[in-house]
Structure formats: C-alpha cells, structure tokens
Scaffold this active site. Structure first.
Site, short mmCIF file in Angstrom:
data_model
loop_
_atom_site.label_atom_id
_atom_site.label_comp_id
_atom_site.label_asym_id
_atom_site.label_seq_id
_atom_site.Cartn_x
_atom_site.Cartn_y
_atom_site.Cartn_z
N LYS A 1 0.82 -1.23 0.00
CA LYS A 1 0.00 0.00 0.00
C LYS A 1 0.85 1.26 0.00
CE LYS A 1 -4.47 -1.58 0.89
NZ LYS A 1 -5.56 -1.87 1.79
N ARG B 1 -4.22 -10.06 4.08
CA ARG B 1 -4.51 -10.01 2.64
C ARG B 1 -3.26 -9.48 1.94
NH1 ARG B 1 -6.22 -6.48 -1.24
NH2 ARG B 1 -7.75 -7.25 -2.73
N1 HH2 Z 1 -7.47 -3.45 -0.11
C1 HH2 Z 1 -7.69 -3.45 -1.43
C2 HH2 Z 1 -8.77 -4.17 -1.97
N2 HH2 Z 1 -9.58 -4.89 -1.17
N3 HH2 Z 1 -10.18 -5.67 0.97
C3 HH2 Z 1 -9.98 -5.69 2.29
N4 HH2 Z 1 -10.78 -6.42 3.10
N5 HH2 Z 1 -8.95 -5.00 2.87
C4 HH2 Z 1 -8.10 -4.23 2.13
O1 HH2 Z 1 -7.20 -3.60 2.71
C5 HH2 Z 1 -8.29 -4.19 0.72
C6 HH2 Z 1 -9.37 -4.92 0.16
C7 HH2 Z 1 -6.78 -2.72 -2.33
O2 HH2 Z 1 -5.78 -3.56 -2.78
P1 HH2 Z 1 -5.73 -4.25 -4.24
O3 HH2 Z 1 -6.90 -5.15 -4.44
O4 HH2 Z 1 -4.42 -4.90 -4.41
O5 HH2 Z 1 -5.78 -3.03 -5.23
P2 HH2 Z 1 -6.92 -2.47 -6.16
O6 HH2 Z 1 -8.14 -2.22 -5.30
O7 HH2 Z 1 -6.32 -1.22 -6.73
O8 HH2 Z 1 -7.21 -3.52 -7.20
#
Ligand code: HH2
Length: 257
Positions: A203, A237
């Site tokens: 992040k 995660r």
């Molecule tokens: N962070 C992201 C997406 N989903 N869900 C939970 N429960 N907690 C989190 O911290 C969280 C989440 C963001 O990360 P990522 O999916 O890698 O990125 P993007 O939303 O840009 O696809």
C-alpha cells in the site's frame, strides 16, 4: 489470503485485466506458495478509481471462480455489489470481501441467506474521493465503533458471528498518520467483536515510508504483515504470499518457543 486482481488499474501493479487464464494461473501460484484463501476482485478500489459495471465485474469474476474452484482453498470475492455477491455465491464462492461493509441495500440479506463467510471493512467516503481530506477526531475509536455497529447489523440480519471478520481498511479514507495510528493500536480493534483481517500489502503508506514504488514494497509489506499479526490480525490479505509465509513461520516459531 492471496490477492487475485482482475483489474486493469490495480495500484499494486499485478492486475490481470480480462486475461482469465493468467488470473487462474496466478491464483494457483499463490496456493502453491501457501495461501490459505484466495481473494478474487474485478473492481479496483485504488484512490481515484471509478466504479465498474456489474456485468463487466461478473464477466471476469465468474470464469476465474470456476477455474479455481478445485484449487484446494476457500475462494473469496472482493465486491461491494449485492448482485455480484449473489451470483458469486451461487457459483460457489466461500466468502464475500466487501470494502463497503455490506452497506448497500440488499447486501446483508444476500450474505445472510448463504453459508458464506464475510469480511466487512471500514472506509471513509468513496474510492473516487476518499483520499481528498480524510478526517477523524479519534481514528481508532471511530473505526472500532463503526465495525462494532456493522457486526451488530450483520448479526441482526441473521449472519452468525462465526462467519464474520472485520477490517480497519488501511488506506481507505485515511492519511499516513491515521494508518500508522490504526496499526499501532490494532489490538484495540478486537473490541469490535470479530476476528481481524488486514490489508497492508504494497500500500501507498509503505511507499511514503520507504520511497519505493508498488512492485518494490515486498520488504515493507512483510514487516507490516508481521506487525499486524503480532497485534492480533488473523487474516493477512497479501500479494506476496511466499514472503509472508516465511515471515509467519519465523513469528509462529518464536511465539511457540
Ligand atoms: N485493499 C484493497 C482491496 N480490497 N479488501 C480488504 N478487506 N482490505 C483491504 O485492505 C483491501 C481490500 C486494495 O488492494 P488491491 O486489491 O491490491 O488493489 P486495487 O483495489 O487497486 O485492485
């Protein structure tokens, strides 16, 4: 929990876009690295991102869900939309991961009428504008109170407590100072009444602290995962499963000694 992103614009840089075979291969690789759960998502929640139509989300999530059905670990679907939740659950998803904490009309009911687990996450505002001016009087207290209220709402809707996990939502409507305070005081969030899931992997707060780009934050990510696990997080995660497993192997050995 290993992340399988079916997005074109994930901040983490590992989105598979609409390449279904690449996403399935990625998921299998994460299981081989030791993931206990896979989280499949087709809508980026990166700050400034805009919503994806449900048809596009389902067009990506369902074939990947099907392709990973026999991978040996439970499958979670990362979505805020009740219509996507419902179709994913019918297709055999084991868990719904909702960064909107089941707040949209119908979301609580969709999960309640299934046997699936659910993660409810705290976010201030919407992804499009959430990083404009996040503000709290007491970030730890306010996030805890919100999550406790969502646990009560889920219980009232008929979701048994054993199926619920909660997440403070690092980076979702929070400044660096808010994120650091939440991580420092993570153990206090257990007061909200459910096990904690934490997403710190790659992040931007880690970029701010190290000066590194998203794909080069693995060291910072495993340290953050370790700190979260030491403060009571039960599900991490992550994008970098093998590195996180090594970290937890050392932590668990020391804790057991
Ligand atoms: N962070 C992201 C997406 N989903 N869900 C939970 N429960 N907690 C989190 O911290 C969280 C989440 C963001 O990360 P990522 O999916 O890698 O990125 P993007 O939303 O840009 O696809």
């Amino acid at each position: 929990m290993g992340v399988v992103n079916l997005t074109d614009d994930s901040f983490s840089g590992d989105g598979c876009g609409d390449d279904i075979q690449a996403a399935i291969a990625h998921g299998l690789r994460l299981v081989a690295e030791g993931a206990d759960i896979l989280d499949i998502g087709a809508e980026s929640t990166r700050p400034g991102s805009s919503a994806v139509a449900p048809e596009q989300e389902l067009g990506r999530v369902l074939p990947v869900l099907e392709g990973l059905m026999d991978c040996g670990v439970p499958l979670s679907v990362d979505t805020t939309k009740p219509v996507v939740m419902s179709a994913a659950l019918q297709a055999g998803a084991d868990m719904i991961n909702d960064v909107g904490a089941l707040c949209l009309p119908g979301a609580l009911e969709v999960v309640a009428t299934s046997h699936a687990a659910v993660c409810m996450m705290h976010m201030q505002g919407e992804p499009e504008t959430m990083q404009d001016a996040p503000a709290y009087h007491d970030v730890v207290g306010e996030v805890t109170d919100f999550l406790a209220a969502r646990v009560r709402a889920a219980a009232a809707a008929g979701i048994p407590s054993g199926r619920i996990v909660i997440d403070p939502g690092f980076g979702f409507g929070k400044t660096l100072a808010h994120n650091l305070k939440l991580l420092h005081h993570l153990d206090e969030l257990r007061r909200a009444g459910a096990p904690l899931l934490v997403g710190l992997s790659r992040k931007s707060m880690l970029g701010r602290l190290t000066g590194r780009s998203a794909g080069d934050r693995v060291h910072a990510s495993v340290v953050a995962a370790l700190l979260a696990a030491q403060r009571g997080a039960r599900i991490l995660r992550v994008h970098d499963v093998a590195a996180t497993r090594d970290t937890l192997a050392v932590l668990n050995a020391v804790e057991e000694a």
